[in-house]
Design a protein around this motif. Structure first.
Motif, PDB file in Angstrom:
ATOM      1  N   ARG A 121       0.835  -1.217   0.000  1.00 57.55           N
ATOM      2  CA  ARG A 121       0.000   0.000   0.000  1.00 57.55           C
ATOM      3  C   ARG A 121       0.866   1.263   0.000  1.00 57.55           C
ATOM      4  O   ARG A 121       0.577   2.224  -0.698  1.00 57.55           O
ATOM      5  CB  ARG A 121      -0.939   0.009   1.197  1.00 57.55           C
ATOM      6  N   THR A 122       1.921   1.257   0.810  1.00 58.44           N
ATOM      7  CA  THR A 122       2.805   2.421   0.860  1.00 58.44           C
ATOM      8  C   THR A 122       3.453   2.669  -0.490  1.00 58.44           C
ATOM      9  O   THR A 122       3.500   3.814  -0.960  1.00 58.44           O
ATOM     10  CB  THR A 122       3.880   2.244   1.949  1.00 58.44           C
ATOM     11  N   LEU A 123       3.945   1.625  -1.145  1.00 66.81           N
ATOM     12  CA  LEU A 123       4.589   1.797  -2.453  1.00 66.81           C
ATOM     13  C   LEU A 123       3.630   2.375  -3.483  1.00 66.81           C
ATOM     14  O   LEU A 123       4.003   3.250  -4.269  1.00 66.81           O
ATOM     15  CB  LEU A 123       5.164   0.468  -2.948  1.00 66.81           C
ATOM     16  N   VAL A 124       2.383   1.898  -3.465  1.00 67.12           N
ATOM     17  CA  VAL A 124       1.390   2.411  -4.426  1.00 67.12           C
ATOM     18  C   VAL A 124       0.958   3.824  -4.037  1.00 67.12           C
ATOM     19  O   VAL A 124       0.886   4.713  -4.898  1.00 67.12           O
ATOM     20  CB  VAL A 124       0.191   1.447  -4.542  1.00 67.12           C
ATOM     21  N   GLU A 125       0.682   4.060  -2.754  1.00 61.23           N
ATOM     22  CA  GLU A 125       0.272   5.397  -2.302  1.00 61.23           C
ATOM     23  C   GLU A 125       1.332   6.445  -2.618  1.00 61.23           C
ATOM     24  O   GLU A 125       1.002   7.574  -3.000  1.00 61.23           O
ATOM     25  CB  GLU A 125      -0.015   5.390  -0.802  1.00 61.23           C
ATOM     26  N   GLU A 126       2.601   6.086  -2.470  1.00 54.22           N
ATOM     27  CA  GLU A 126       3.690   7.031  -2.715  1.00 54.22           C
ATOM     28  C   GLU A 126       4.124   7.055  -4.184  1.00 54.22           C
ATOM     29  O   GLU A 126       5.104   7.714  -4.527  1.00 54.22           O
ATOM     30  CB  GLU A 126       4.872   6.706  -1.798  1.00 54.22           C
ATOM     31  N   ARG A 127       3.405   6.351  -5.051  1.00 51.32           N
ATOM     32  CA  ARG A 127       3.636   6.314  -6.498  1.00 51.32           C
ATOM     33  C   ARG A 127       5.011   5.748  -6.857  1.00 51.32           C
ATOM     34  O   ARG A 127       5.556   6.041  -7.907  1.00 51.32           O
ATOM     35  CB  ARG A 127       3.396   7.681  -7.130  1.00 51.32           C
ATOM     36  N   LEU A 128       5.560   4.905  -5.966  1.00 54.62           N
ATOM     37  CA  LEU A 128       6.804   4.205  -6.270  1.00 54.62           C
ATOM     38  C   LEU A 128       6.523   2.931  -7.059  1.00 54.62           C
ATOM     39  O   LEU A 128       7.429   2.375  -7.682  1.00 54.62           O
ATOM     40  CB  LEU A 128       7.558   3.874  -4.981  1.00 54.62           C
ATOM     41  N   ALA A 129       5.270   2.467  -7.028  1.00 55.94           N
ATOM     42  CA  ALA A 129       4.844   1.306  -7.803  1.00 55.94           C
ATOM     43  C   ALA A 129       3.430   1.552  -8.306  1.00 55.94           C
ATOM     44  O   ALA A 129       2.622   2.189  -7.620  1.00 55.94           O
ATOM     45  CB  ALA A 129       4.873   0.039  -6.950  1.00 55.94           C
TER      46      ALA A 129
END
Length: 106
Positions: free
Chosen positions: A21-29
């Motif tokens: 969730r963090t990776l997607v929320e932060e637009r890293l994935a």
């Protein structure tokens, strides 16, 4: 734009979901898939260990692999988290474009 898959492991489903969730929320994935129920056998600090883990596969821009890796190291509860990337060399152009649109600056 080039895209990459990033392979990550976590010790529990809850930890894996939080990382994803963090990776997607932060637009890293653009997307993170979770594969639960994996068993790992590995050598750690001189001993052979066995553990249940969850595999995450993140889809991202190749240029974001380094910041994604740094973020995983910051957030992960493992002393030495598994983060390994490989390039996507071909695929559905529309899907690869979607990865590009969903990562990086909003």
């Amino acid at each position: 734009m080039s895209a990459s898959f990033v392979y990550i492991t976590a010790g529990s489903r809850e930890a894996a979901i939080a990382l994803g969730r963090t990776l997607v929320e932060e637009r890293l994935a653009a997307c993170v898939n979770l594969f639960d129920g994996m068993t790992s056998v590995y050598r750690w600090q001189g001993k052979i260990e066995e553990a249940r883990e969850v595999v995450l596969v993140a889809k991202t821009r190749t240029e974001l692999v380094e910041p994604l890796t740094r973020r995983i190291v910051e957030l992960h509860d493992y002393e030495c988290p598994c983060v390994a990337a490989w390039p996507i060399t071909a695929g559905n152009p529309d899907y690869l474009r979607w990865i590009a649109e969903e990562t990086g600056p909003a």
